[in-house]
Write a protein that holds these residues in place. Sequence first.
Motif, mmCIF file in Angstrom:
data_model
loop_
_atom_site.group_PDB
_atom_site.id
_atom_site.type_symbol
_atom_site.label_atom_id
_atom_site.label_comp_id
_atom_site.label_asym_id
_atom_site.label_seq_id
_atom_site.Cartn_x
_atom_site.Cartn_y
_atom_site.Cartn_z
ATOM 1 N N ALA A 269 3.631 -3.205 11.061
ATOM 2 C CA ALA A 269 4.618 -3.781 11.411
ATOM 3 C C ALA A 269 6.044 -3.570 10.791
ATOM 4 C CB ALA A 269 4.328 -5.229 11.488
ATOM 5 N N PRO A 270 6.853 -2.954 11.374
ATOM 6 C CA PRO A 270 8.208 -3.149 10.872
ATOM 7 C C PRO A 270 8.890 -4.705 11.380
ATOM 8 C CG PRO A 270 8.331 -1.965 12.982
ATOM 9 C CD PRO A 270 6.751 -2.266 12.621
ATOM 10 N N SER A 271 10.091 -4.638 10.898
ATOM 11 C CA SER A 271 10.693 -6.035 11.374
ATOM 12 C C SER A 271 10.966 -5.813 12.667
ATOM 13 C CB SER A 271 11.906 -5.993 10.369
ATOM 14 O OG SER A 271 12.757 -4.896 10.648
ATOM 15 N N ALA A 272 10.806 -6.900 13.504
ATOM 16 C CA ALA A 272 10.935 -6.848 14.981
ATOM 17 C C ALA A 272 12.243 -7.062 15.202
ATOM 18 C CB ALA A 272 10.082 -8.133 15.512
ATOM 19 N N ASN B 182 11.426 6.770 8.982
ATOM 20 C CA ASN B 182 11.365 5.577 8.289
ATOM 21 C C ASN B 182 10.115 4.762 8.531
ATOM 22 O OD1 ASN B 182 12.065 3.135 7.295
ATOM 23 N ND2 ASN B 182 13.872 2.544 8.702
ATOM 24 N N PRO B 183 9.213 4.949 7.536
ATOM 25 C CA PRO B 183 8.053 4.475 7.702
ATOM 26 C C PRO B 183 7.519 3.067 7.612
ATOM 27 C CG PRO B 183 8.152 5.094 5.394
ATOM 28 C CD PRO B 183 9.447 5.323 6.208
ATOM 29 N N LEU B 184 6.573 2.753 8.347
ATOM 30 C CA LEU B 184 6.091 1.450 8.478
ATOM 31 C C LEU B 184 5.062 0.670 7.393
ATOM 32 C CD1 LEU B 184 4.953 2.255 12.341
ATOM 33 C CD2 LEU B 184 7.100 1.689 11.585
ATOM 34 N N ILE B 185 5.180 -0.658 7.602
ATOM 35 C CA ILE B 185 4.401 -1.309 6.438
ATOM 36 C C ILE B 185 3.234 -1.780 7.153
ATOM 37 C CG2 ILE B 185 4.237 -3.345 5.002
ATOM 38 C CD1 ILE B 185 7.201 -3.308 4.677
ATOM 39 N N VAL B 186 1.851 -1.610 6.479
ATOM 40 C CA VAL B 186 0.650 -1.906 7.008
ATOM 41 C C VAL B 186 0.285 -3.150 6.577
ATOM 42 C CG1 VAL B 186 -1.542 -1.231 7.478
ATOM 43 C CG2 VAL B 186 0.140 0.618 7.134
ATOM 44 N N THR C 222 9.793 -7.531 -0.817
ATOM 45 C CA THR C 222 10.006 -6.536 -1.864
ATOM 46 C C THR C 222 9.321 -5.146 -1.842
ATOM 47 O OG1 THR C 222 10.397 -8.627 -3.449
ATOM 48 C CG2 THR C 222 10.210 -6.500 -4.582
ATOM 49 N N VAL C 223 9.935 -4.360 -1.820
ATOM 50 C CA VAL C 223 9.118 -2.772 -1.834
ATOM 51 C C VAL C 223 8.864 -2.364 -3.145
ATOM 52 C CG1 VAL C 223 8.870 -0.811 -0.559
ATOM 53 C CG2 VAL C 223 9.625 -2.628 0.414
ATOM 54 N N LEU C 224 7.625 -2.224 -3.689
ATOM 55 C CA LEU C 224 7.641 -1.621 -5.143
ATOM 56 C C LEU C 224 6.739 -0.369 -5.056
ATOM 57 C CD1 LEU C 224 8.161 -2.496 -8.039
ATOM 58 C CD2 LEU C 224 5.537 -3.318 -7.985
ATOM 59 N N GLU D 256 3.317 11.054 2.038
ATOM 60 C CA GLU D 256 2.040 11.095 1.698
ATOM 61 C C GLU D 256 1.402 9.863 0.839
ATOM 62 O OE1 GLU D 256 -0.042 13.234 1.912
ATOM 63 O OE2 GLU D 256 0.960 14.889 2.506
ATOM 64 N N THR D 257 2.347 8.850 1.033
ATOM 65 C CA THR D 257 2.186 7.315 0.618
ATOM 66 C C THR D 257 2.225 6.428 1.640
ATOM 67 O OG1 THR D 257 4.677 7.470 0.455
ATOM 68 C CG2 THR D 257 3.509 7.938 -1.627
ATOM 69 N N VAL D 258 1.718 5.212 1.431
ATOM 70 C CA VAL D 258 1.557 4.147 2.443
ATOM 71 C C VAL D 258 2.085 3.065 1.845
ATOM 72 C CG1 VAL D 258 -0.773 3.621 1.949
ATOM 73 C CG2 VAL D 258 0.213 2.964 4.141
ATOM 74 N N ALA D 259 2.778 2.255 2.648
ATOM 75 C CA ALA D 259 3.046 0.826 2.152
ATOM 76 C C ALA D 259 2.284 -0.343 2.783
ATOM 77 C CB ALA D 259 4.515 0.587 2.792
HETATM 78 P P1 AMP Z 1 10.771 -2.858 7.613
HETATM 79 O O1 AMP Z 1 9.527 -2.351 8.143
HETATM 80 O O2 AMP Z 1 11.891 -2.864 8.511
HETATM 81 O O3 AMP Z 1 10.355 -4.182 6.602
HETATM 82 O O4 AMP Z 1 10.918 -1.592 6.631
HETATM 83 C C1 AMP Z 1 10.170 -1.243 5.687
HETATM 84 C C2 AMP Z 1 10.787 -0.506 4.468
HETATM 85 O O5 AMP Z 1 9.848 -0.076 3.528
HETATM 86 C C3 AMP Z 1 11.670 0.535 4.863
HETATM 87 O O6 AMP Z 1 12.810 0.452 4.094
HETATM 88 C C4 AMP Z 1 10.942 1.714 4.831
HETATM 89 O O7 AMP Z 1 11.651 2.913 4.411
HETATM 90 C C5 AMP Z 1 10.196 1.232 3.315
HETATM 91 N N1 AMP Z 1 8.943 2.197 3.120
HETATM 92 C C6 AMP Z 1 7.667 2.040 4.055
HETATM 93 N N2 AMP Z 1 6.892 2.658 3.895
HETATM 94 C C7 AMP Z 1 7.422 3.420 2.664
HETATM 95 C C8 AMP Z 1 6.832 4.659 1.938
HETATM 96 N N3 AMP Z 1 5.834 5.208 1.869
HETATM 97 N N4 AMP Z 1 7.711 4.947 0.754
HETATM 98 C C9 AMP Z 1 9.072 4.422 0.553
HETATM 99 N N5 AMP Z 1 9.288 3.521 1.379
HETATM 100 C C10 AMP Z 1 8.629 2.896 2.524
#
Ligand code: AMP
Length: 347
Positions: free
Chosen positions: A139-142, A60-64, A180-182, A114-117
């Motif tokens: 940082a994912p949600s804490a 479950n990937p992390l948001i940068v 929102t994740v796009l 292969e993708t980054v958030a």
């Molecule tokens: P959180 O970090 O708890 O806010 O959750 C981040 C959300 O973004 C999760 O549902 C992840 O699965 C999703 N996410 C993060 N990186 C990616 C990615 N590269 N592709 C698809 N979903 C992503």
Amino acid sequence: METKIRKADRKESFQEAAKILQQGGLVAFPTETVYGLGGNALDGEVAKKIYEAKGRPADNPLIVHIAKKRELLALAEYVPERAWILAEHFWPGPLTMILPKSKKVPYGTTGGLETVAVRMPNHPVALRLIQESGIYIAAPSANISGRPSATMAEHVIEDFQGRIDMVLDGGMVNMGIESTVLDLTEEVPVILRPGCVTKEMLEEVLGEIVTDQAILPENKDKPLQPKAPGMKYKHYAPKAELTIVTGEAEKVQQTINQRITDNLDKGLKTGVITTVENQEMYVGGVVRCIGSREEEGTIARGLYKVLREFDHLQVDCIYAESFIEDSMGEAIMNRLQKAAGYAILQV
Ligand code: AMP
Ligand code: MG
């Protein structure tokens, strides 16, 4: 491990936090959406630590998080024009963009993808921390995986005391629901997770946008794989069983009151999630108001706090009113439905 707790109102707190991040440690900090559990996004070992602290599945990937729009260039292999347009409109703000990752970003951070958030948060503490540390912060949600996200430092401390290096306390967050994740890697951009930047807002800027079919409640029993790995897990759940009651307002209230009475007979405590407008309508339950229907923002802001509060109140079950799934209501209902494990009672 001792978890340092520092107020985000003095220079020394930021210096200390920046040093921890530079040395590969973990610092929780506020953003405008929810608190994040931060570490160096370019260090795969740090990503492992984040997963471990959260008990988060490693797929479950992390948001940068970045502090300047142009920093996208360091993280993405390629930045399409529409990403810059979105950044211009919505950054800093609660929009996360999925793009092809650059070589610098380790697979640890992207859960093997292969993708980054990437997101630029709209919060002075988050922005200052990124700048001061000179680090792109994953940082994912804490929150411990599966629990409601943290909207106050107290929530973070509840979950992570003794498990991370520092909590930077910047008070209550402003929005209360994750970004929102796009996904911008498809021809037509896809919403993978609804949030406060709504589909309508995105369409106004980019034209056609679609929503990942797998995350819609009507498809919950179909074997569709959500494109955001995180969306397949049960999430945000309070300890007691939560049911959403939907239908005409009066019937909803009658049904919930009946459940409260039935439960009282059995010696059980019933929690009720309601709004300012309806809070006087319930008798005998543990009633908590999450906000006002007149202002959806207050509902988003109050949701996780109330879910966590019910854990302390030790109720046996919880009933929640439902909300209209327009603009921001879609994100609110998405989180509420997941918290309820899609237990919905239509009356
Ligand atoms: P959180 O970090 O708890 O806010 O959750 C981040 C959300 O973004 C999760 O549902 C992840 O699965 C999703 N996410 C993060 N990186 C990616 C990615 N590269 N592709 C698809 N979903 C992503
Ligand atoms: Mg989360």
